[in-house]
Scaffold this active site. Structure first.
Site, PDB file in Angstrom:
ATOM      1  N   CYS A   1      -1.854  34.305   9.381  1.00  0.00           N
ATOM      2  CA  CYS A   1      -1.562  35.038  10.619  1.00  0.00           C
ATOM      3  C   CYS A   1      -1.118  34.126  11.753  1.00  0.00           C
ATOM      4  CB  CYS A   1      -2.799  35.824  11.023  1.00  0.00           C
ATOM      5  SG  CYS A   1      -3.369  36.850   9.667  1.00  0.00           S
ATOM      6  N   GLU A   2      -0.042  33.392  11.535  1.00  0.00           N
ATOM      7  CA  GLU A   2       0.562  32.547  12.566  1.00  0.00           C
ATOM      8  C   GLU A   2       2.043  32.458  12.252  1.00  0.00           C
ATOM      9  OE1 GLU A   2      -0.739  28.726  13.573  1.00  0.00           O
ATOM     10  OE2 GLU A   2      -2.827  29.104  13.056  1.00  0.00           O
TER      11      GLU A   2
ATOM     12  N   TYR B   1       4.914  18.621  10.536  1.00  0.00           N
ATOM     13  CA  TYR B   1       5.927  17.587  10.788  1.00  0.00           C
ATOM     14  C   TYR B   1       7.340  18.157  10.810  1.00  0.00           C
ATOM     15  CZ  TYR B   1       2.107  14.771   8.742  1.00  0.00           C
ATOM     16  OH  TYR B   1       0.910  14.206   8.431  1.00  0.00           O
TER      17      TYR B   1
ATOM     18  N   ARG C   1       2.811  20.484   5.675  1.00  0.00           N
ATOM     19  CA  ARG C   1       3.845  19.556   6.158  1.00  0.00           C
ATOM     20  C   ARG C   1       4.969  20.235   6.948  1.00  0.00           C
ATOM     21  NH1 ARG C   1       6.664  16.694   3.647  1.00  0.00           N
ATOM     22  NH2 ARG C   1       6.534  14.889   5.009  1.00  0.00           N
TER      23      ARG C   1
ATOM     24  N   GLU D   1       0.824  -1.214   0.000  1.00  0.00           N
ATOM     25  CA  GLU D   1       0.000   0.000   0.000  1.00  0.00           C
ATOM     26  C   GLU D   1       0.858   1.263   0.000  1.00  0.00           C
ATOM     27  OE1 GLU D   1      -1.840  -0.538   3.799  1.00  0.00           O
ATOM     28  OE2 GLU D   1      -3.271  -2.012   3.086  1.00  0.00           O
ATOM     29  N   PRO D   2       1.676   1.473  -1.026  1.00  0.00           N
ATOM     30  CA  PRO D   2       2.490   2.686  -1.027  1.00  0.00           C
ATOM     31  C   PRO D   2       1.663   3.911  -1.388  1.00  0.00           C
ATOM     32  CG  PRO D   2       2.892   1.419  -3.028  1.00  0.00           C
ATOM     33  CD  PRO D   2       1.883   0.643  -2.226  1.00  0.00           C
ATOM     34  N   GLY D   3       1.909   5.004  -0.699  1.00  0.00           N
ATOM     35  CA  GLY D   3       1.245   6.270  -1.026  1.00  0.00           C
ATOM     36  C   GLY D   3       2.288   7.318  -1.355  1.00  0.00           C
ATOM     37  N   ARG D   4       3.090   7.642  -0.335  1.00  0.00           N
ATOM     38  CA  ARG D   4       4.081   8.719  -0.475  1.00  0.00           C
ATOM     39  C   ARG D   4       5.029   8.480  -1.643  1.00  0.00           C
ATOM     40  NH1 ARG D   4       5.578  12.052   3.773  1.00  0.00           N
ATOM     41  NH2 ARG D   4       4.715  10.528   5.216  1.00  0.00           N
TER      42      ARG D   4
HETATM   43  C1  LIG Z   1      -0.858   5.944   5.333  1.00  0.00           C
HETATM   44  C2  LIG Z   1      -0.956   4.490   5.076  1.00  0.00           C
HETATM   45  C3  LIG Z   1      -0.295   3.928   3.980  1.00  0.00           C
HETATM   46  C4  LIG Z   1       0.600   4.708   3.067  1.00  0.00           C
HETATM   47  O1  LIG Z   1       1.771   5.138   3.668  1.00  0.00           O
HETATM   48  P1  LIG Z   1       2.894   5.858   2.777  1.00  0.00           P
HETATM   49  O2  LIG Z   1       3.912   6.241   3.754  1.00  0.00           O
HETATM   50  O3  LIG Z   1       2.244   7.029   2.142  1.00  0.00           O
HETATM   51  O4  LIG Z   1       3.373   4.863   1.789  1.00  0.00           O
HETATM   52  C5  LIG Z   1      -0.485   2.585   3.747  1.00  0.00           C
HETATM   53  N1  LIG Z   1      -1.282   1.825   4.543  1.00  0.00           N
HETATM   54  C6  LIG Z   1      -1.917   2.332   5.612  1.00  0.00           C
HETATM   55  C7  LIG Z   1      -2.773   1.468   6.429  1.00  0.00           C
HETATM   56  C8  LIG Z   1      -1.783   3.681   5.911  1.00  0.00           C
HETATM   57  O5  LIG Z   1      -2.410   4.189   6.978  1.00  0.00           O
END
Ligand SMILES: *Cc1c(COP(=O)(O)O)cnc(C)c1O
Length: 421
Positions: free
Chosen positions: A346-347, A318, A314, A275-278
């Site tokens: 305004c922060e 973070y 971000r 499940e890659p997102g980033r």
């Molecule tokens: C956020 C998340 C991801 C994706 O994480 P990345 O760091 O963006 O790859 C995958 N699985 C689950 C369950 C998440 O909460």
């Protein structure tokens, strides 16, 4: 690698000059490269090509319908964490059997929605959720395919807010109790156990935490099989980090990651899901902003931009560092000078960078925040009543606004004044 490069001294998104987009869309805006999105998806697909697998893009990183459709049409599955994301995936044409539903707090309505519309699996995160899902599925006369998300008690070595696999974190069930809870799941009428899920955090820059977690998953697979469960699918989560600064140590590549997965898990003969997102969206997007003023400060000058923390949170949230580059390439030998790069909100937290060395910039100049494609536009807000930042997608020389900037009327028009007021 991405597709935001200088050509003839002008920053381009693929074949389109950023300045051209800014002239028609206005600033600030997000711009994504289709080629980079597809390339990153392809890298993961190739990394797991040694066995049956599905790359499920974690939609929360960047969930614009056009991005979801681009990746879905290329064959990606989707990892969703809300009914809204599920609806987006379906609206983008992704079939239910390629959608997995993650998250610690699924509501009954969300469960029903996914059972009706089709779902590959639910990644269940607690015993109460297990029972609720079973009840709902049974009442609908269906069975819900599930994995249980186990918490392997591994420290991913990442930022506190995005570490998810330590025993005090809210995610998953303790791996030490997994056998009991799988037994309970197998006895519930509305569920079908198909595998195990794990996700230890985000922006991992080292493979060793993955290895530690996946070893525990392998042991658990054997134990659960010995208990009589059929464990045919392993969802290994996302989390692989990206280089936010080119000078940094480079995080592992998807191919290294795929090799590790193979070493630790291939012998189990399971279908692998990730499940890659980033890593798919991060370097596939930039946020473009314009310099409004250069203001003389006590120690150094402030670069006041028209983009702000509501558009890209971000750095404030973070402490993230994004590379900032001018849209017009600096001439070789140009001396850099340090700026505090800030937005108009305004922060004091509305600060993108302090003492950042940049070539001299003037009002009207455009700058791009690199690596802003993931957890950028999706986390934007209308704080300070700044209309939601627009998004643009480029493919070769095609450009499209995939989410327009609302007018003030549209933004205000969503509020309603009660008749008694
Ligand atoms: C956020 C998340 C991801 C994706 O994480 P990345 O760091 O963006 O790859 C995958 N699985 C689950 C369950 C998440 O909460």
């Amino acid at each position: 690698m991405d597709h935001f490069l200088y050509k003839d001294g002008q920053l381009h998104a693929e074949d389109v000059p950023i300045a051209e987009i800014a002239a028609s869309v206005g600033t600030p805006f997000y711009c994504y490269s289709s080629a980079t999105l597809l390339r990153h998806y392809g890298l993961f697909n190739d990394a797991l090509s040694w066995g049956p697998h599905l790359v499920c893009y974690a939609m929360k990183a960047a969930s614009n319908l056009a991005i979801v459709k681009l990746l879905g049409d290329a064959g990606a599955g989707m990892d969703v964490v809300s009914g809204g994301e599920y609806a987006r995936a379906k609206a983008a044409g992704v079939p239910g059997d390629r959608i997995v539903f993650s998250g610690v707090g699924k509501t009954p309505d969300e469960m029903r929605m996914a059972l009706e519309g089709g779902i590959r699996q639910f990644n269940v995160e607690s015993e109460p959720e297990l029972r609720m899902l079973s009840d709902i599925a049974a009442s609908m006369g269906v069975t819900a395919p599930i994995t249980l998300r186990v918490n392997p008690d591994v420290d991913a070595g990442t930022h506190e807010k995005i570490a998810t696999g330590r025993k005090g974190d809210k995610f998953g069930i303790p791996i030490s109790r997994a056998r009991d809870i799988y037994r309970e799941a197998a006895d519930l009428p509305g569920l079908q156990v198909i595998g195990i899920d794990v996700h230890i955090g985000s922006q991992l820059t080292d493979l060793e935490p993955y290895r530690a977690a996946y070893r525990k998953v392998a042991e658990l697979t054997e134990a659960l099989r010995a208990d009589g469960h059929s464990i045919d699918r392993l969802d290994l989560g996302g989390g692989l980090g990206i280089p936010y600064e080119t000078s940094n140590r480079q995080p592992p590549l998807p191919s290294d990651y795929g090799q590790l997965v193979r070493e630790e898990l291939e012998h189990l003969g399971c279908e692998i899901e990730i499940e890659p997102g980033r890593l798919i969206a991060g370097n596939a997007g930039i946020m473009v902003s314009k310099v409004l003023f250069v203001k003389e400060g006590e120690d150094r000058d402030f670069l006041i931009l028209d983009g702000a923390m509501n558009d890209l949170i971000r750095p404030a949230m973070y402490g993230a560092r994004h590379e900032i580059v001018p849209a017009r390439e600096a001439l070789p030998g140009t001396e850099k000078q340090p700026y505090d790069v800030v937005g108009p909100v305004c922060e004091s937290g509305d600060t993108f960078a302090k003492g950042r060395d940049l070539p001299p910039l003037c009002p009207g100049d455009l700058v791009a925040f690199r690596s802003a494609g993931a957890y950028g536009a999706v986390m934007s807000s209308e704080y300070n009543s700044r209309p939601m930042v627009p998004e643009v997608l480029v493919q070769g020389d095609h450009v499209a606004v995939i989410r327009p900037r609302p007018s003030y009327e549209e933004m205000i028009g969503r509020d309603t004044i009660p008749p008694w007021l």
